[in-house]
Design a protein around this motif. Sequence first.
Motif, mmCIF file in Angstrom:
data_model
loop_
_atom_site.group_PDB
_atom_site.id
_atom_site.type_symbol
_atom_site.label_atom_id
_atom_site.label_comp_id
_atom_site.label_asym_id
_atom_site.label_seq_id
_atom_site.Cartn_x
_atom_site.Cartn_y
_atom_site.Cartn_z
ATOM 1 N N UNK A 1 0.830 -1.211 0.000
ATOM 2 C CA UNK A 1 0.000 0.000 0.000
ATOM 3 C C UNK A 1 0.862 1.257 0.000
ATOM 4 N N UNK A 2 1.915 1.240 0.816
ATOM 5 C CA UNK A 2 2.820 2.395 0.850
ATOM 6 C C UNK A 2 3.490 2.586 -0.503
ATOM 7 N N UNK A 3 3.963 1.488 -1.093
ATOM 8 C CA UNK A 3 4.640 1.587 -2.380
ATOM 9 C C UNK A 3 3.697 2.066 -3.477
ATOM 10 N N UNK A 4 2.450 1.651 -3.422
ATOM 11 C CA UNK A 4 1.488 2.096 -4.426
ATOM 12 C C UNK A 4 1.302 3.604 -4.360
ATOM 13 N N UNK A 5 1.257 4.161 -3.161
ATOM 14 C CA UNK A 5 1.154 5.611 -3.017
ATOM 15 C C UNK A 5 2.389 6.303 -3.588
ATOM 16 N N UNK A 6 3.552 5.707 -3.375
ATOM 17 C CA UNK A 6 4.782 6.270 -3.931
ATOM 18 C C UNK A 6 4.765 6.190 -5.451
ATOM 19 N N UNK A 7 4.280 5.075 -5.990
ATOM 20 C CA UNK A 7 4.187 4.941 -7.452
ATOM 21 C C UNK A 7 3.251 5.991 -8.038
ATOM 22 N N UNK A 8 2.163 6.287 -7.349
ATOM 23 C CA UNK A 8 1.231 7.313 -7.812
ATOM 24 C C UNK A 8 1.969 8.651 -7.966
ATOM 25 N N UNK A 9 2.892 8.926 -7.066
ATOM 26 C CA UNK A 9 3.605 10.200 -7.095
ATOM 27 C C UNK A 9 4.797 10.200 -8.046
ATOM 28 N N UNK A 10 5.425 9.031 -8.273
ATOM 29 C CA UNK A 10 6.726 9.020 -8.941
ATOM 30 C C UNK A 10 6.772 8.350 -10.305
ATOM 31 N N UNK A 11 5.818 7.485 -10.626
ATOM 32 C CA UNK A 11 5.964 6.644 -11.824
ATOM 33 C C UNK A 11 6.117 7.463 -13.103
ATOM 34 N N UNK A 12 5.323 8.512 -13.248
ATOM 35 C CA UNK A 12 5.415 9.338 -14.446
ATOM 36 C C UNK A 12 6.729 10.079 -14.544
ATOM 37 N N UNK A 13 7.206 10.593 -13.411
ATOM 38 C CA UNK A 13 8.465 11.325 -13.419
ATOM 39 C C UNK A 13 9.634 10.386 -13.669
ATOM 40 N N UNK A 14 9.566 9.181 -13.117
ATOM 41 C CA UNK A 14 10.639 8.221 -13.388
ATOM 42 C C UNK A 14 10.710 7.920 -14.883
ATOM 43 N N UNK A 15 9.566 7.769 -15.533
ATOM 44 C CA UNK A 15 9.553 7.506 -16.965
ATOM 45 C C UNK A 15 10.208 8.661 -17.721
ATOM 46 N N UNK A 16 9.963 9.882 -17.268
ATOM 47 C CA UNK A 16 10.587 11.041 -17.894
ATOM 48 C C UNK A 16 12.109 10.995 -17.719
ATOM 49 N N UNK A 17 12.569 10.573 -16.542
ATOM 50 C CA UNK A 17 14.007 10.443 -16.307
ATOM 51 C C UNK A 17 14.587 9.348 -17.200
ATOM 52 N N UNK A 18 13.877 8.229 -17.333
ATOM 53 C CA UNK A 18 14.348 7.137 -18.192
ATOM 54 C C UNK A 18 14.508 7.615 -19.632
ATOM 55 N N UNK A 19 13.524 8.329 -20.126
ATOM 56 C CA UNK A 19 13.599 8.815 -21.505
ATOM 57 C C UNK A 19 14.758 9.797 -21.676
ATOM 58 N N UNK A 20 14.945 10.678 -20.689
ATOM 59 C CA UNK A 20 16.027 11.664 -20.775
ATOM 60 C C UNK A 20 17.385 10.984 -20.694
#
Length: 217
Positions: free
Chosen positions: A109-128
Amino acid sequence: MSEGVKRRYDSTRRAAQARETRLRILEAAHELFVAQGYGATTVAEVAAAAGVAPETVYSAFRTKLTLLRRAWDLAVGGDDRDVHLLERPEVRAVFDEPDLRARLARFARVNTAIMRRTAGLRLAVEHAAGADPAARELLTEIDGARLDAMGAHARAAATTGRLAVPETTCRDVLFATTDGALWRTLVERRGWSDDDYAAWLGRLWVATLVEGLDLEG
């Protein structure tokens, strides 16, 4: 009101205003990096979205890369307090849960909340990272910190005596399932709710990592 009290009041108010401005800039940067990519986003665009001058952004963060780093830190922690993720109350509560199955469900549950906040930004970092060495270095740091955190969870799990796999395997399973890819696939693409995702992830971890799931309830 004495001059000393007035100066303290003014100083406190200015500090609060500066903090609000920094948070507004970071939130604007996060949204733009996710929406149009880190490389395609300019500091001027971040400033405009935050309602400040570009000079204000440079004064607060100096470079766009620092802006990305601080936006990531804010997303991971959920606020701008200088508290390591493993020391935050919601994560300490995971470690404090004595039953490993309940602990993994709570962690999911804690990790899911973190994914809600970070998953999109991590993808942006991966692309960059494909074209920007500094972004590639940041991605390496992000994954290194996450591997360390999953190692801490695995070590704590091992002390319960209920792990069905070696500690290093537990660490690697947690690491492989917490980079945002699963969350994006099931929540953003397949339409799962965060609650459904967290419940499934908890069951996956329990089934994979916990021994003695027969007659012990």
